[in-house]
Design a protein around this motif. Structure first.
Motif, PDB file in Angstrom:
ATOM      1  N   LEU A 331      40.943  13.609  -6.381  1.00 55.51           N
ATOM      2  CA  LEU A 331      39.880  12.751  -5.858  1.00 55.51           C
ATOM      3  C   LEU A 331      39.465  11.684  -6.873  1.00 55.51           C
ATOM      4  O   LEU A 331      39.546  11.878  -8.087  1.00 55.51           O
ATOM      5  CB  LEU A 331      38.672  13.589  -5.459  1.00 55.51           C
ATOM      6  N   VAL A 332      39.003  10.551  -6.326  1.00 53.05           N
ATOM      7  CA  VAL A 332      38.521   9.421  -7.125  1.00 53.05           C
ATOM      8  C   VAL A 332      37.076   9.140  -6.746  1.00 53.05           C
ATOM      9  O   VAL A 332      36.740   9.078  -5.560  1.00 53.05           O
ATOM     10  CB  VAL A 332      39.375   8.155  -6.870  1.00 53.05           C
ATOM     11  N   GLU A 333      36.222   8.991  -7.758  1.00 51.95           N
ATOM     12  CA  GLU A 333      34.832   8.600  -7.535  1.00 51.95           C
ATOM     13  C   GLU A 333      34.477   7.480  -8.497  1.00 51.95           C
ATOM     14  O   GLU A 333      34.800   7.556  -9.688  1.00 51.95           O
ATOM     15  CB  GLU A 333      33.881   9.789  -7.743  1.00 51.95           C
ATOM     16  N   ASP A 334      33.824   6.449  -7.998  1.00 50.66           N
ATOM     17  CA  ASP A 334      33.437   5.300  -8.829  1.00 50.66           C
ATOM     18  C   ASP A 334      34.636   4.754  -9.595  1.00 50.66           C
ATOM     19  O   ASP A 334      34.554   4.447 -10.789  1.00 50.66           O
ATOM     20  CB  ASP A 334      32.309   5.687  -9.810  1.00 50.66           C
ATOM     21  N   ARG A 335      35.766   4.690  -8.904  1.00 51.98           N
ATOM     22  CA  ARG A 335      37.015   4.137  -9.457  1.00 51.98           C
ATOM     23  C   ARG A 335      37.580   4.962 -10.610  1.00 51.98           C
ATOM     24  O   ARG A 335      38.406   4.487 -11.377  1.00 51.98           O
ATOM     25  CB  ARG A 335      36.813   2.692  -9.923  1.00 51.98           C
ATOM     26  N   LYS A 336      37.163   6.216 -10.736  1.00 54.83           N
ATOM     27  CA  LYS A 336      37.672   7.067 -11.812  1.00 54.83           C
ATOM     28  C   LYS A 336      38.208   8.372 -11.237  1.00 54.83           C
ATOM     29  O   LYS A 336      37.638   8.933 -10.300  1.00 54.83           O
ATOM     30  CB  LYS A 336      36.567   7.368 -12.833  1.00 54.83           C
ATOM     31  N   LEU A 337      39.318   8.855 -11.816  1.00 55.50           N
ATOM     32  CA  LEU A 337      39.857  10.150 -11.414  1.00 55.50           C
ATOM     33  C   LEU A 337      38.904  11.254 -11.841  1.00 55.50           C
ATOM     34  O   LEU A 337      38.356  11.231 -12.948  1.00 55.50           O
ATOM     35  CB  LEU A 337      41.236  10.355 -12.057  1.00 55.50           C
ATOM     36  N   THR A 338      38.700  12.233 -10.960  1.00 48.92           N
ATOM     37  CA  THR A 338      37.711  13.289 -11.217  1.00 48.92           C
ATOM     38  C   THR A 338      38.314  14.575 -11.748  1.00 48.92           C
ATOM     39  O   THR A 338      37.590  15.480 -12.155  1.00 48.92           O
ATOM     40  CB  THR A 338      36.974  13.626  -9.911  1.00 48.92           C
TER      41      THR A 338
END
Length: 359
Positions: A331-338
């Motif tokens: 998953l990606v959140e705020d353009r960053k990998l989580t």
């Protein structure tokens, strides 16, 4: 590495796969930084898509054949087609050159079979990059490779696979007798122009009658636009006589055509192309070969950014063999990998809705 339309590539993106021009020369090396000017130049040269490396896609996507081999085969097909075009005008006076060309292509076909025959778990994940000038030749290589993979999955023997591969390389040979102005026309074809396009199946088959390859290889040029329900072209009353090679190549031909940018439409994503082919099973395509094809095509390559049915965005990190539409996604959140991963084989109520190129 991920495949993106050029108009979605940002300045500063890193080229993930070298670009080769129509003469086999290096146009832009893997690892080059894409500037706005370079992107503009590529668009002017007829390219519409590229592979890039970025923070979301540091995984390498390996082609199932070496790029240098792919380029050599495409170049030989180009040389052969250009000779065919000239040779037709002089009634095969240069038959020795034809035999030499056929021998070289046969050797390429044998080498491809030797390389892939024992790889029962092989998957096709690379969408090839083509420009308008090299489309027919690059397309011919791709159709040959995809057809070979389907043929292996179908349990064909080495001899049959060689005949299938050489026939697939030459399936569009009739297009050399069609004006480029029609082949690359950006708008809708007139009835007369479409009739000329249809003629490439007959023209190609008639020419190949004089070539030293098996009749089962030649028939592909005639039949690859015929459908199992009797539609398609040229007119053919008994679809039961459609050769198995033609049924295989028909699938490979449409898949590679759909996933290629053309003058009249954008490329389909691999998943869109697969969904189209599945929707046409038993009407346009042979159902048994479609089932084999679907298991071998990677619809969401590693590195692809995808939108899930729950609204979340993720990056494909690994594949589940035999289930290409249900990979493992980070998953990606705020353009960053989580670092949070979900396996779509285990979570059945979430599916991939679409690929995302810019977000």
């Amino acid at each position: 590495m991920r495949f993106v339309p050029l108009n979605s590539a940002r300045e500063g993106s890193i080229l993930g796969k070298s670009l080769i021009d129509e003469n086999g020369n290096l146009l832009l090396k893997e690892g080059s930084v894409l500037t706005d000017r370079r992107i503009e130049n590529l668009l002017e040269k007829g390219y519409s898509s590229v592979y890039i490396d970025d923070d979301y896609s540091d995984d390498e996507i390996e082609d199932i054949i070496k790029p240098e081999i792919r380029n050599k085969i495409a170049q030989k097909i180009k040389e052969t087609f250009e000779f065919f075009s000239k040779d037709r005008q002089v009634s095969h006076k240069n038959s020795r050159i034809m035999y030499e060309s056929m021998e070289e292509l046969n050797n390429f076909a044998k080498n491809l079979v030797d390389e892939l025959f024992s790889k029962s778990d092989i998957m096709i994940s690379m969408v090839d990059i083509k420009n308008m000038d090299t489309y027919t030749y690059a397309h011919s290589v791709n159709v040959a490779v995809i057809s070979l993979v389907i043929g292996i999955a179908a349990g064909l023997g080495r001899r049959e696979l060689e005949d299938l591969t050489i026939g697939a390389m030459l399936h569009d040979v009739g297009k050399i007798f069609i004006p480029k102005s029609i082949l690359n026309k950006p708008g809708a074809l007139t009835d007369e122009e479409f009739r000329q396009i249809q003629e490439h199946t007959i023209e190609g088959y008639e020419y190949l009658k004089n070539c030293p390859i098996k009749s089962t290889s030649k028939i592909i040029a005639l039949q690859h636009h015929l459908n199992v329900d009797g539609s398609g072209y040229p007119n053919y009353e008994n679809t039961g006589l459609l050769h198995k090679f033609s049924r295989i190549v028909a699938i490979a031909d449409v898949y590679d055509a759909l996933t290629s940018d053309r003058s009249y439409r954008r490329a389909y994503s691999p998943s869109e192309a697969v969904e189209y082919i599945m929707s046409m099973a038993s009407t346009k395509f042979d159902m048994d070969y479609v089932k084999l094809f679907v298991k071998k095509i990677v619809t969401y390559p590693v590195g692809s950014i995808v939108r899930l049915s729950d609204g979340k965005t993720g990056v494909v990190k690994s594949l589940n063999e035999g289930f290409p539409m249900r990979p493992v996604v980070e998953l990606v959140e705020d353009r960053k990998l989580t670092q949070e991963r979900i396996d779509l084989m285990e979570i059945k109520n979430i599916v991939i809705q679409q690929m995302v190129y810019d977000f």
